[in-house]
Design an enzyme around this catalytic site. Structure first.
Site, mmCIF file in Angstrom:
data_model
loop_
_atom_site.group_PDB
_atom_site.id
_atom_site.type_symbol
_atom_site.label_atom_id
_atom_site.label_comp_id
_atom_site.label_asym_id
_atom_site.label_seq_id
_atom_site.Cartn_x
_atom_site.Cartn_y
_atom_site.Cartn_z
ATOM 1 N N SER A 14 -2.904 -5.814 -13.502
ATOM 2 C CA SER A 14 -1.656 -6.333 -12.940
ATOM 3 C C SER A 14 -1.731 -7.849 -12.924
ATOM 4 O O SER A 14 -2.622 -8.432 -12.295
ATOM 5 C CB SER A 14 -1.467 -5.829 -11.508
ATOM 6 O OG SER A 14 -0.566 -6.689 -10.836
ATOM 7 N N HIS A 39 0.238 -4.331 -16.571
ATOM 8 C CA HIS A 39 1.139 -3.891 -15.501
ATOM 9 C C HIS A 39 1.927 -5.095 -14.988
ATOM 10 O O HIS A 39 1.349 -6.102 -14.576
ATOM 11 C CB HIS A 39 0.274 -3.285 -14.386
ATOM 12 C CG HIS A 39 1.011 -2.686 -13.246
ATOM 13 N ND1 HIS A 39 1.511 -1.402 -13.266
ATOM 14 C CD2 HIS A 39 1.319 -3.189 -12.024
ATOM 15 C CE1 HIS A 39 2.090 -1.137 -12.098
ATOM 16 N NE2 HIS A 39 1.992 -2.212 -11.329
ATOM 17 N N ASP A 41 4.539 -6.445 -12.332
ATOM 18 C CA ASP A 41 5.116 -6.171 -11.010
ATOM 19 C C ASP A 41 6.378 -6.993 -10.793
ATOM 20 O O ASP A 41 6.326 -8.216 -10.679
ATOM 21 C CB ASP A 41 4.087 -6.501 -9.922
ATOM 22 C CG ASP A 41 2.991 -5.457 -9.848
ATOM 23 O OD1 ASP A 41 3.320 -4.267 -9.732
ATOM 24 O OD2 ASP A 41 1.806 -5.839 -9.924
ATOM 25 N N MET A 43 9.493 -7.812 -8.407
ATOM 26 C CA MET A 43 9.905 -7.728 -6.990
ATOM 27 C C MET A 43 11.153 -8.566 -6.769
ATOM 28 O O MET A 43 11.281 -9.663 -7.317
ATOM 29 C CB MET A 43 8.790 -8.251 -6.090
ATOM 30 C CG MET A 43 7.456 -7.555 -6.308
ATOM 31 S SD MET A 43 6.239 -8.081 -5.103
ATOM 32 C CE MET A 43 4.757 -7.321 -5.780
ATOM 33 N N HIS A 72 6.742 -2.196 -13.317
ATOM 34 C CA HIS A 72 6.814 -1.536 -12.009
ATOM 35 C C HIS A 72 7.909 -2.228 -11.221
ATOM 36 O O HIS A 72 7.717 -3.333 -10.716
ATOM 37 C CB HIS A 72 5.436 -1.665 -11.328
ATOM 38 C CG HIS A 72 5.374 -1.110 -9.956
ATOM 39 N ND1 HIS A 72 4.296 -1.346 -9.112
ATOM 40 C CD2 HIS A 72 6.237 -0.333 -9.247
ATOM 41 C CE1 HIS A 72 4.516 -0.738 -7.955
ATOM 42 N NE2 HIS A 72 5.684 -0.122 -8.008
ATOM 43 N N MET A 74 9.896 -2.929 -8.280
ATOM 44 C CA MET A 74 10.017 -2.841 -6.818
ATOM 45 C C MET A 74 11.314 -3.545 -6.453
ATOM 46 O O MET A 74 11.319 -4.636 -5.874
ATOM 47 C CB MET A 74 8.785 -3.488 -6.171
ATOM 48 C CG MET A 74 7.532 -2.637 -6.339
ATOM 49 S SD MET A 74 6.011 -3.565 -6.101
ATOM 50 C CE MET A 74 5.757 -4.195 -7.757
ATOM 51 N N MET A 143 1.184 4.776 -4.939
ATOM 52 C CA MET A 143 0.800 3.486 -4.346
ATOM 53 C C MET A 143 -0.294 3.707 -3.305
ATOM 54 O O MET A 143 -0.167 4.559 -2.423
ATOM 55 C CB MET A 143 1.993 2.829 -3.630
ATOM 56 C CG MET A 143 3.106 2.297 -4.487
ATOM 57 S SD MET A 143 2.643 1.071 -5.709
ATOM 58 C CE MET A 143 1.975 -0.253 -4.705
ATOM 59 N N GLY A 148 4.396 -5.059 -2.431
ATOM 60 C CA GLY A 148 4.883 -6.396 -2.078
ATOM 61 C C GLY A 148 3.881 -7.501 -2.379
ATOM 62 O O GLY A 148 4.276 -8.592 -2.755
ATOM 63 N N PHE A 149 2.621 -7.193 -2.237
ATOM 64 C CA PHE A 149 1.616 -8.239 -2.398
ATOM 65 C C PHE A 149 0.349 -7.681 -3.054
ATOM 66 O O PHE A 149 0.022 -6.511 -2.863
ATOM 67 C CB PHE A 149 1.256 -8.849 -1.035
ATOM 68 C CG PHE A 149 2.445 -9.472 -0.366
ATOM 69 C CD1 PHE A 149 2.822 -10.780 -0.661
ATOM 70 C CD2 PHE A 149 3.238 -8.728 0.498
ATOM 71 C CE1 PHE A 149 3.952 -11.350 -0.080
ATOM 72 C CE2 PHE A 149 4.375 -9.275 1.080
ATOM 73 C CZ PHE A 149 4.732 -10.597 0.797
ATOM 74 N N GLY A 150 -0.334 -8.553 -3.791
ATOM 75 C CA GLY A 150 -1.628 -8.200 -4.360
ATOM 76 C C GLY A 150 -2.718 -8.372 -3.311
ATOM 77 O O GLY A 150 -2.458 -8.837 -2.188
ATOM 78 N N ASP A 178 -2.075 2.488 -7.881
ATOM 79 C CA ASP A 178 -1.817 1.049 -7.796
ATOM 80 C C ASP A 178 -2.017 0.553 -6.367
ATOM 81 O O ASP A 178 -1.336 1.011 -5.448
ATOM 82 C CB ASP A 178 -0.359 0.814 -8.236
ATOM 83 C CG ASP A 178 0.044 -0.654 -8.295
ATOM 84 O OD1 ASP A 178 -0.811 -1.524 -8.097
ATOM 85 O OD2 ASP A 178 1.239 -0.905 -8.550
ATOM 86 N N GLY A 179 -2.949 -0.385 -6.216
ATOM 87 C CA GLY A 179 -3.146 -1.022 -4.920
ATOM 88 C C GLY A 179 -4.584 -0.962 -4.459
ATOM 89 O O GLY A 179 -5.109 0.101 -4.141
ATOM 90 N N GLY A 180 -5.243 -2.112 -4.487
ATOM 91 C CA GLY A 180 -6.605 -2.204 -3.968
ATOM 92 C C GLY A 180 -7.641 -1.488 -4.828
ATOM 93 O O GLY A 180 -8.716 -1.126 -4.340
ATOM 94 N N GLY A 200 -5.274 -5.650 -9.978
ATOM 95 C CA GLY A 200 -4.855 -7.045 -10.028
ATOM 96 C C GLY A 200 -5.953 -7.953 -9.531
ATOM 97 O O GLY A 200 -6.679 -8.594 -10.302
HETATM 98 C C1 DX5 Z 1 1.639 -4.279 -5.154
HETATM 99 C C2 DX5 Z 1 1.699 -4.198 -6.661
HETATM 100 C C3 DX5 Z 1 0.388 -3.931 -7.294
HETATM 101 C C4 DX5 Z 1 -0.677 -4.881 -6.881
HETATM 102 C C5 DX5 Z 1 -1.967 -4.608 -7.555
HETATM 103 O O1 DX5 Z 1 2.899 -4.450 -4.642
HETATM 104 O O2 DX5 Z 1 2.563 -3.163 -7.080
HETATM 105 O O3 DX5 Z 1 0.493 -3.798 -8.693
HETATM 106 O O4 DX5 Z 1 -0.314 -6.188 -7.109
HETATM 107 O O5 DX5 Z 1 -2.819 -5.616 -7.194
HETATM 108 P P1 DX5 Z 1 -4.181 -5.367 -6.410
HETATM 109 O O6 DX5 Z 1 -5.068 -4.663 -7.389
HETATM 110 O O7 DX5 Z 1 -4.588 -6.730 -6.091
HETATM 111 O O8 DX5 Z 1 -3.892 -4.499 -5.199
HETATM 112 ZN ZN ZN Z 2 2.395 -2.506 -9.269
#
Ligand code: DX5
Ligand code: ZN
Length: 221
Positions: A14, A39, A41, A43, A72, A74, A143, A148-150, A178-180, A200
């Protein structure tokens, strides 16, 4: 269809945590690490409390990369903007079930536009919400952080939903997480049935992005 056929583990970096002033270079580096997807993102500051990139940036990136563009969305009105993302050059569009959309119609529309389709569910949304539409998709996105945030912490309880999603869709539809996601979370989500790993922060916070990708690849087994 450019989304890799199900049956392989794919890492989808990402770019949310990449250096936005050097996106072309960042994408070239991950491409050289041998990934097949990136990927993206998107937003809108409405569906989620953050604003990132949209079709104009994606269209420029399309000119410099052959990777599969996994977008993706959002955003609150994915159906309204679908064509613009397709025109910009994305290969796959994931939208959120929470965006109060007519999901079946949108999946159909995406297929008619020539892209693959994905449905996504937030950590607090039960799997039942996507049960009927998931089999119509090419990839389902679970998710494991609130969007919203990485660089947020992986939510283990949300990851457990992958098991049920995999039961619903069988082996021929991709299950993305996706996420963490990092090398520690990877074996857990793969054991639950995920085959497409978005990462990401675990990649772009490291000086050596290629080593970071290889660490996740190694952890996936
Ligand atoms: C969160 C995004 C993800 C995220 C992934 O809103 O959809 O794609 O940025 O990043 P990491 O791997 O840092 O959680
Ligand atoms: Zn994403």
């Amino acid at each position: 269809m450019r989304l890799p056929k199900a049956g392989t583990i794919e890492i989808a970096p990402s770019i949310l945590s990449a250096d936005f002033a050097k996106l072309a270079d960042e994408i070239a580096v991950i491409e050289s690490a041998g990934v097949s997807m990136v990927h993206l993102d998107v937003m809108d500051g409405h569906f989620v409390p953050n604003i990132t990139i949209g079709p104009p940036v994606i269209a420029k990136l399309r000119k410099v990369s052959n990777l599969v563009f996994d977008s993706h969305l959002m955003i609150s009105e994915p159906a309204k903007y679908a064509e613009r993302f397709v025109e910009a050059g994305v290969d796959h569009i994931t939208f959120h079930i929470e965006a109060s959309v007519q999901a079946e119609m949108l999946i159909d529309k995406l297929h008619k536009l020539g892209v693959t389709a994905g449905i996504c569910l937030n950590p607090d949304t039960p799997v039942e919400a996507i049960e009927t539409v998931a089999p119509l998709c090419d990839m389902v996105l679970v998710m494991t952080v609130r969007p919203g945030f990485g660089a947020q912490n992986f939510i283990p309880e949300a990851a457990k939903k992958i098991i049920r999603v995999r039961e619903i869709v069988g082996p021929d539809i991709r299950v993305e997480v996706d996420g963490g996601i990092d090398a520690q979370a990877t074996p857990i989500v793969v054991s639950y049935g995920a085959d497409t790993l978005v990462a990401g922060n675990a990649i772009f916070s490291k000086t050596d992005r290629i080593a970071a990708i290889n660490a996740i690849r190694g952890a996936a087994g």
